[in-house]
Motif scaffolding. Sequence first.
Motif, PDB file in Angstrom:
ATOM      1  N   ILE A   4      77.553  95.384   2.162  1.00 55.22           N
ATOM      2  CA  ILE A   4      77.495  95.005   3.570  1.00 55.22           C
ATOM      3  C   ILE A   4      77.610  96.266   4.411  1.00 55.22           C
ATOM      4  N   ALA A   5      77.187  96.173   5.655  1.00 58.95           N
ATOM      5  CA  ALA A   5      77.210  97.321   6.544  1.00 58.95           C
ATOM      6  C   ALA A   5      78.596  97.513   7.155  1.00 58.95           C
ATOM      7  N   ASN A   6      78.974  98.752   7.371  1.00 62.67           N
ATOM      8  CA  ASN A   6      80.282  99.042   7.953  1.00 62.67           C
ATOM      9  C   ASN A   6      80.422  98.474   9.362  1.00 62.67           C
ATOM     10  N   LYS A   7      79.315  98.408  10.113  1.00 63.27           N
ATOM     11  CA  LYS A   7      79.366  97.865  11.473  1.00 63.27           C
ATOM     12  C   LYS A   7      79.781  96.390  11.446  1.00 63.27           C
ATOM     13  N   GLN A   8      79.378  95.664  10.406  1.00 65.97           N
ATOM     14  CA  GLN A   8      79.756  94.262  10.274  1.00 65.97           C
ATOM     15  C   GLN A   8      81.256  94.129  10.056  1.00 65.97           C
ATOM     16  N   VAL A   9      81.814  95.042   9.305  1.00 63.66           N
ATOM     17  CA  VAL A   9      83.250  95.032   9.047  1.00 63.66           C
ATOM     18  C   VAL A   9      84.026  95.258  10.336  1.00 63.66           C
ATOM     19  N   ILE A  10      83.533  96.166  11.168  1.00 63.80           N
ATOM     20  CA  ILE A  10      84.216  96.442  12.435  1.00 63.80           C
ATOM     21  C   ILE A  10      84.294  95.170  13.269  1.00 63.80           C
ATOM     22  N   CYS A  11      83.193  94.447  13.357  1.00 67.56           N
ATOM     23  CA  CYS A  11      83.181  93.191  14.105  1.00 67.56           C
ATOM     24  C   CYS A  11      84.170  92.192  13.520  1.00 67.56           C
ATOM     25  N   GLU A  12      84.202  92.068  12.205  1.00 69.00           N
ATOM     26  CA  GLU A  12      85.089  91.110  11.553  1.00 69.00           C
ATOM     27  C   GLU A  12      86.559  91.432  11.807  1.00 69.00           C
ATOM     28  N   VAL A  13      86.909  92.713  11.740  1.00 71.22           N
ATOM     29  CA  VAL A  13      88.301  93.114  11.979  1.00 71.22           C
ATOM     30  C   VAL A  13      88.703  92.823  13.418  1.00 71.22           C
ATOM     31  N   LEU A  14      87.811  93.133  14.363  1.00 72.46           N
ATOM     32  CA  LEU A  14      88.123  92.895  15.774  1.00 72.46           C
ATOM     33  C   LEU A  14      88.194  91.401  16.086  1.00 72.46           C
ATOM     34  N   MET A  15      87.355  90.609  15.449  1.00 80.99           N
ATOM     35  CA  MET A  15      87.403  89.161  15.674  1.00 80.99           C
ATOM     36  C   MET A  15      88.725  88.580  15.188  1.00 80.99           C
ATOM     37  N   GLU A  16      89.187  89.052  14.062  1.00 76.38           N
ATOM     38  CA  GLU A  16      90.465  88.569  13.530  1.00 76.38           C
ATOM     39  C   GLU A  16      91.606  88.970  14.463  1.00 76.38           C
ATOM     40  N   ALA A  17      91.579  90.205  14.940  1.00 76.84           N
ATOM     41  CA  ALA A  17      92.644  90.679  15.831  1.00 76.84           C
ATOM     42  C   ALA A  17      92.598  89.979  17.185  1.00 76.84           C
ATOM     43  N   ALA A  18      91.399  89.634  17.648  1.00 80.89           N
ATOM     44  CA  ALA A  18      91.237  88.996  18.959  1.00 80.89           C
ATOM     45  C   ALA A  18      91.808  87.585  18.994  1.00 80.89           C
ATOM     46  N   LYS A  19      92.049  87.009  17.834  1.00 85.89           N
ATOM     47  CA  LYS A  19      92.641  85.665  17.785  1.00 85.89           C
ATOM     48  C   LYS A  19      93.997  85.636  18.474  1.00 85.89           C
ATOM     49  N   THR A  20      94.706  86.729  18.381  1.00 81.43           N
ATOM     50  CA  THR A  20      96.063  86.787  18.931  1.00 81.43           C
ATOM     51  C   THR A  20      96.227  87.867  20.002  1.00 81.43           C
ATOM     52  N   ALA A  35      74.184  95.676  16.369  1.00 82.58           N
ATOM     53  CA  ALA A  35      75.556  96.115  16.097  1.00 82.58           C
ATOM     54  C   ALA A  35      76.337  95.104  15.277  1.00 82.58           C
ATOM     55  N   SER A  36      75.742  93.942  14.998  1.00 82.95           N
ATOM     56  CA  SER A  36      76.408  92.847  14.287  1.00 82.95           C
ATOM     57  C   SER A  36      77.582  92.287  15.098  1.00 82.95           C
ATOM     58  N   PHE A  37      77.484  92.363  16.430  1.00 84.38           N
ATOM     59  CA  PHE A  37      78.559  91.871  17.293  1.00 84.38           C
ATOM     60  C   PHE A  37      78.225  90.547  17.968  1.00 84.38           C
ATOM     61  N   ALA A  38      77.112  89.921  17.601  1.00 85.36           N
ATOM     62  CA  ALA A  38      76.777  88.609  18.153  1.00 85.36           C
ATOM     63  C   ALA A  38      77.867  87.585  17.845  1.00 85.36           C
ATOM     64  N   PRO A  39      78.463  87.597  16.640  1.00 81.55           N
ATOM     65  CA  PRO A  39      79.550  86.643  16.359  1.00 81.55           C
ATOM     66  C   PRO A  39      80.745  86.818  17.295  1.00 81.55           C
ATOM     67  N   PHE A  40      81.078  88.063  17.635  1.00 84.58           N
ATOM     68  CA  PHE A  40      82.195  88.302  18.549  1.00 84.58           C
ATOM     69  C   PHE A  40      81.864  87.749  19.928  1.00 84.58           C
ATOM     70  N   ALA A  41      80.654  88.002  20.403  1.00 89.85           N
ATOM     71  CA  ALA A  41      80.249  87.522  21.728  1.00 89.85           C
ATOM     72  C   ALA A  41      80.287  85.998  21.799  1.00 89.85           C
ATOM     73  N   SER A  42      79.919  85.349  20.708  1.00 86.54           N
ATOM     74  CA  SER A  42      79.916  83.880  20.685  1.00 86.54           C
ATOM     75  C   SER A  42      81.336  83.319  20.609  1.00 86.54           C
ATOM     76  N   ALA A  43      82.181  83.960  19.827  1.00 84.57           N
ATOM     77  CA  ALA A  43      83.538  83.458  19.627  1.00 84.57           C
ATOM     78  C   ALA A  43      84.461  83.764  20.802  1.00 84.57           C
ATOM     79  N   TYR A  44      84.240  84.918  21.440  1.00 84.08           N
ATOM     80  CA  TYR A  44      85.136  85.346  22.524  1.00 84.08           C
ATOM     81  C   TYR A  44      84.322  85.800  23.740  1.00 84.08           C
ATOM     82  N   PRO A  45      83.613  84.870  24.381  1.00 78.97           N
ATOM     83  CA  PRO A  45      82.757  85.244  25.510  1.00 78.97           C
ATOM     84  C   PRO A  45      83.527  85.878  26.670  1.00 78.97           C
TER      85      PRO A  45
END
Length: 310
Positions: A4-20, A35-45
């Motif tokens: 997997i791409a490292n940019k995807q990992v960055i998004c995943e780590v930030l999404m997990e941290a953004a929960k709290t 940037a693989s950040f579409a999931p972040f934009a959708s989860a935390y608009p």
Amino acid sequence: MGRIANKQVICEVLMEAAKTDQDIVALCSDSRGSASFAPFASAYPKQFVETGIAEQNLVSISAGLAKCGKKSYAVSPACFLSTRSYEQCKVDVAYSNTNVKLIGISGGVSYGALGMSHHSAQDIAAMAAVPNMRVYLPSDRLQTECLVKKLLGDDKPAYIRVGRNAVDDIYEEGSVPFTMDKATVVTEGTDVAIIACGEMVKPAVEAAALLKEQGISAAVVDMYCIKPLDKETIVETASGAKAVVTVEEHAPFGGLGSMVSQVVGSECPRKVINMSLPDEPVITGSSREVFDYYGLNAEGIAQRAAEALK
């Protein structure tokens, strides 16, 4: 695990941290898809800002939000983030010492056939030259995860460059030898020391295996922390070897090779061979084709390392 791409990992780590942590804000310059950040934009608009193709605004807005107490992650292609918005990175982020993490995606020659306009072969030198700016090039998904989690815990500026494509694992899940701002010695060796960063670490490790078959003992250092540079590990590794080879996806000036050469030259003089992209527009092709053409692969690194010992 699959590549997997490292940019995807960055998004995943930030999404997990953004929960709290509602102070985490991601900003993109019309690059959420690449940037693989579409999931972040959708989860935390409410914690996502789209600036459009306006990299200078991207950085300045990120700095402004940081001054209001937010933790800004500005995500944009490295070729544009490190050039179009260089003044904003220098003044609004570094000089103002704001809590902005600049994420340069698709670094080096990741964009391949798009040519020099989309390559970032100067960003290590440019960003490292700015006071207060840290520079990191993680090598695989596991190290990237460790790095981003550590950066979440501080409020200092940083530039993180990652590639576009999926990369192979170098480390093992659950046992990543990571220390903040401390290079990782992947393999020990006494003949030649290979110091690499980013996507060049994997072929450096493979080169060490090829050299072993030739009876040559090669140490491999993953210098993910370009600035602050781990001088102690450089001196320790170089002192135990007969020659040093640096490998980077960057121009031959001002990058890892230049920095290592300065340290080795002043602290423990040895022959230093710097392997990099050439000082010219590179050939057209995929990242792999470019690396193979210029010898930035396992075979090429092993050959130059063996030659350095002659």
